[in-house]
Write a protein that holds these residues in place. Structure first.
Motif, PDB file in Angstrom:
ATOM      1  N   GLN A  45      65.204  75.919 144.209  1.00  0.00           N
ATOM      2  CA  GLN A  45      64.091  76.731 143.640  1.00  0.00           C
ATOM      3  C   GLN A  45      64.850  78.042 142.973  1.00  0.00           C
ATOM      4  O   GLN A  45      64.799  79.144 143.985  1.00  0.00           O
ATOM      5  CB  GLN A  45      62.927  77.116 144.454  1.00  0.00           C
ATOM      6  CG  GLN A  45      62.063  75.790 144.481  1.00  0.00           C
ATOM      7  CD  GLN A  45      60.651  76.179 145.181  1.00  0.00           C
ATOM      8  OE1 GLN A  45      60.575  77.412 146.027  1.00  0.00           O
ATOM      9  NE2 GLN A  45      59.638  75.392 145.177  1.00  0.00           N
ATOM     10  N   PRO A  46      65.190  78.050 141.758  1.00  0.00           N
ATOM     11  CA  PRO A  46      65.994  79.171 141.276  1.00  0.00           C
ATOM     12  C   PRO A  46      64.794  80.351 141.368  1.00  0.00           C
ATOM     13  O   PRO A  46      63.922  79.985 140.915  1.00  0.00           O
ATOM     14  CB  PRO A  46      66.069  78.694 140.005  1.00  0.00           C
ATOM     15  CG  PRO A  46      66.491  77.171 139.855  1.00  0.00           C
ATOM     16  CD  PRO A  46      65.371  76.828 140.971  1.00  0.00           C
ATOM     17  N   GLY A  47      65.526  81.365 141.675  1.00  0.00           N
ATOM     18  CA  GLY A  47      64.884  82.663 141.519  1.00  0.00           C
ATOM     19  C   GLY A  47      64.121  82.836 142.876  1.00  0.00           C
ATOM     20  O   GLY A  47      63.544  83.992 143.323  1.00  0.00           O
ATOM     21  N   LEU A  48      64.033  81.939 143.609  1.00  0.00           N
ATOM     22  CA  LEU A  48      63.115  81.862 145.036  1.00  0.00           C
ATOM     23  C   LEU A  48      63.937  81.622 146.411  1.00  0.00           C
ATOM     24  O   LEU A  48      64.270  82.418 147.109  1.00  0.00           O
ATOM     25  CB  LEU A  48      61.630  81.177 145.113  1.00  0.00           C
ATOM     26  CG  LEU A  48      60.787  81.491 144.138  1.00  0.00           C
ATOM     27  CD1 LEU A  48      59.847  80.624 143.655  1.00  0.00           C
ATOM     28  CD2 LEU A  48      59.961  82.642 144.905  1.00  0.00           C
ATOM     29  N   GLY A  49      64.335  80.380 146.188  1.00  0.00           N
ATOM     30  CA  GLY A  49      65.425  79.792 147.185  1.00  0.00           C
ATOM     31  C   GLY A  49      66.485  78.748 146.822  1.00  0.00           C
ATOM     32  O   GLY A  49      65.889  77.655 146.337  1.00  0.00           O
ATOM     33  N   LEU A  50      67.503  79.421 146.753  1.00  0.00           N
ATOM     34  CA  LEU A  50      68.522  78.228 146.034  1.00  0.00           C
ATOM     35  C   LEU A  50      69.776  78.347 146.673  1.00  0.00           C
ATOM     36  O   LEU A  50      70.500  79.543 146.836  1.00  0.00           O
ATOM     37  CB  LEU A  50      68.697  78.710 144.440  1.00  0.00           C
ATOM     38  CG  LEU A  50      69.726  77.908 143.567  1.00  0.00           C
ATOM     39  CD1 LEU A  50      68.883  76.489 143.629  1.00  0.00           C
ATOM     40  CD2 LEU A  50      70.235  78.642 142.335  1.00  0.00           C
ATOM     41  N   LYS A  51      70.408  77.231 146.858  1.00  0.00           N
ATOM     42  CA  LYS A  51      71.978  77.168 147.525  1.00  0.00           C
ATOM     43  C   LYS A  51      72.777  76.771 146.269  1.00  0.00           C
ATOM     44  O   LYS A  51      72.448  75.872 145.642  1.00  0.00           O
ATOM     45  CB  LYS A  51      71.770  76.060 148.479  1.00  0.00           C
ATOM     46  CG  LYS A  51      73.414  75.987 149.245  1.00  0.00           C
ATOM     47  CD  LYS A  51      73.561  74.930 150.392  1.00  0.00           C
ATOM     48  CE  LYS A  51      74.871  74.985 150.948  1.00  0.00           C
ATOM     49  NZ  LYS A  51      75.045  73.833 152.093  1.00  0.00           N
ATOM     50  N   THR A  52      73.568  77.848 145.913  1.00  0.00           N
ATOM     51  CA  THR A  52      74.549  77.563 145.059  1.00  0.00           C
ATOM     52  C   THR A  52      75.550  76.699 145.240  1.00  0.00           C
ATOM     53  O   THR A  52      75.928  76.408 146.451  1.00  0.00           O
ATOM     54  CB  THR A  52      74.823  78.845 144.331  1.00  0.00           C
ATOM     55  OG1 THR A  52      75.701  79.670 145.524  1.00  0.00           O
ATOM     56  CG2 THR A  52      73.996  79.787 144.001  1.00  0.00           C
ATOM     57  N   PRO A  53      76.289  76.175 144.259  1.00  0.00           N
ATOM     58  CA  PRO A  53      77.471  75.406 144.544  1.00  0.00           C
ATOM     59  C   PRO A  53      78.646  75.917 145.364  1.00  0.00           C
ATOM     60  O   PRO A  53      79.197  75.028 146.005  1.00  0.00           O
ATOM     61  CB  PRO A  53      78.027  75.024 142.936  1.00  0.00           C
ATOM     62  CG  PRO A  53      76.886  75.158 141.983  1.00  0.00           C
ATOM     63  CD  PRO A  53      75.948  76.249 142.666  1.00  0.00           C
ATOM     64  N   ASP A  54      78.778  77.113 145.365  1.00  0.00           N
ATOM     65  CA  ASP A  54      79.803  77.965 146.185  1.00  0.00           C
ATOM     66  C   ASP A  54      79.146  78.220 147.520  1.00  0.00           C
ATOM     67  O   ASP A  54      79.918  78.819 148.404  1.00  0.00           O
ATOM     68  CB  ASP A  54      80.225  78.933 145.811  1.00  0.00           C
ATOM     69  CG  ASP A  54      79.142  80.035 145.328  1.00  0.00           C
ATOM     70  OD1 ASP A  54      78.136  79.889 145.538  1.00  0.00           O
ATOM     71  OD2 ASP A  54      79.709  81.256 144.845  1.00  0.00           O
ATOM     72  N   GLY A  55      78.075  77.467 147.758  1.00  0.00           N
ATOM     73  CA  GLY A  55      77.459  77.607 149.166  1.00  0.00           C
ATOM     74  C   GLY A  55      76.796  79.029 149.723  1.00  0.00           C
ATOM     75  O   GLY A  55      76.421  79.164 150.861  1.00  0.00           O
ATOM     76  N   LYS A  56      76.271  79.890 148.770  1.00  0.00           N
ATOM     77  CA  LYS A  56      75.530  81.015 148.890  1.00  0.00           C
ATOM     78  C   LYS A  56      74.136  80.708 148.570  1.00  0.00           C
ATOM     79  O   LYS A  56      73.809  79.675 148.096  1.00  0.00           O
ATOM     80  CB  LYS A  56      76.093  82.153 147.752  1.00  0.00           C
ATOM     81  CG  LYS A  56      77.620  82.526 147.913  1.00  0.00           C
ATOM     82  CD  LYS A  56      78.010  83.695 146.952  1.00  0.00           C
ATOM     83  CE  LYS A  56      79.438  84.113 147.317  1.00  0.00           C
ATOM     84  NZ  LYS A  56      79.834  85.036 146.202  1.00  0.00           N
ATOM     85  N   PHE A  57      73.403  81.893 149.101  1.00  0.00           N
ATOM     86  CA  PHE A  57      71.868  81.557 148.836  1.00  0.00           C
ATOM     87  C   PHE A  57      71.470  82.673 148.192  1.00  0.00           C
ATOM     88  O   PHE A  57      71.580  83.947 148.261  1.00  0.00           O
ATOM     89  CB  PHE A  57      71.196  81.432 150.033  1.00  0.00           C
ATOM     90  CG  PHE A  57      71.697  80.247 151.221  1.00  0.00           C
ATOM     91  CD1 PHE A  57      71.200  79.089 150.820  1.00  0.00           C
ATOM     92  CD2 PHE A  57      72.694  80.454 152.059  1.00  0.00           C
ATOM     93  CE1 PHE A  57      71.749  77.841 151.698  1.00  0.00           C
ATOM     94  CE2 PHE A  57      73.210  79.490 152.840  1.00  0.00           C
ATOM     95  CZ  PHE A  57      72.638  78.351 152.476  1.00  0.00           C
TER      96      PHE A  57
END
Length: 276
Positions: A45-57
């Motif tokens: 859920q972008p803007g709320l809870g998102l795991k990015t491709p580089d592993g960040k939150f």
């Protein structure tokens, strides 16, 4: 023989040491001290809870969870974020898979039978996402229009039942499919919580292309889920949330995560104040 006994004693001491170290890694007490804490969030859920491709939150829920964990005595490096999908949240808390959950978790009476909630920390509303050059002033305006949501969404059914029975409802597997349809003109609106919609609209590839209709079709009080009966944890989290609002970290988290979508957020809710 003495050497054998000494070796056995040393081995026993090593086992005890390892056992103590392992126990020290538990996060039940929530008092920091080098321990770890596991927090349930959404990964998609972008803007709320998102795991990015580089592993960040990233996201508002992540910012709130990180602040709360810090107030409980945990540094950012001590936090393990665990994906908890909507259907798995109560089970994850009951099993002890996570210490608390911050994942667009609306407080309602049914859920309160199974878990305890701190907060609320955000008042969201069901809304519509539409193209930036379009206008839908009320739910009834969706009659005859193409409305998109994910399969099984209660939001879409609410619109059909309460506002626009003649809306042409299209249900797909993901919100991304709805967004692509909205962009191409295949659908006229996407519906779910306004906070979730704002997060999607704030993504770089969608900036300036969508807007929220601002209809406030329902009230969604987001709370932090805690294992049933853990009043001490609830009290600690409530204190952390109150501090986050007081020192303006809450406002910054809203601006950082929802600002690009021009999200007209409600003021920070008072702890324990559930808006029906």
């Amino acid at each position: 023989m003495k050497l054998h006994k000494a070796s056995a004693a040393a081995a026993a001491a090593l086992v005890l040491s390892l056992t103590a170290t392992a126990c020290g890694g538990d996060s039940d007490s929530g008092d920091g001290g080098g321990k770890k804490i596991t927090v349930g969030i959404k990964y998609d859920q972008p803007g709320l809870g998102l795991k990015t491709p580089d592993g960040k939150f990233t996201g508002f829920d992540v910012a709130v969870a990180t602040y709360v964990a810090k107030e409980l005595g945990y540094d950012a490096k001590d936090i393990t974020f665990k994906e908890t999908k909507s259907a798995d949240r109560e089970t994850a808390l009951a099993r002890g898979d996570v210490d608390f959950i911050a994942a667009t978790y609306s407080i309602n009476d049914e859920r309160k039978q199974k878990v305890d909630f701190a907060g609320p920390y955000l008042l969201a509303h069901q809304d519509l996402l539409i193209r930036a050059d379009d206008n839908i002033a009320k739910g009834e305006d969706l009659n005859g229009k193409k409305l998109c949501s994910v399969t099984g969404s209660t939001s879409a059914q609410n619109v059909k039942k309460d506002f626009a029975p003649k809306a042409n409802l299209q249900q797909v597997g993901t919100y991304s499919e709805c967004l692509n349809g909205l962009l191409s003109g295949a659908v006229d609106a996407l519906t779910t919580d306004d906070s979730i919609l704002a997060g999607y609209a704030a993504q770089d590839q969608y900036k300036g292309k969508f807007k929220l209709a601002g209809l406030k079709l329902s009230n969604e009080n987001y709370g932090i889920g805690v294992k049933k009966g853990d009043k001490e944890m609830v009290d600690k989290i409530n204190a952390a949330l109150a501090k986050m609002v007081k020192d303006k970290a809450w406002d910054k988290a809203v601006a950082d995560n929802f600002g690009p979508a021009n999200y007209q957020n409600e003021p920070a809710p008072k702890i324990g104040n559930i808006v029906k």
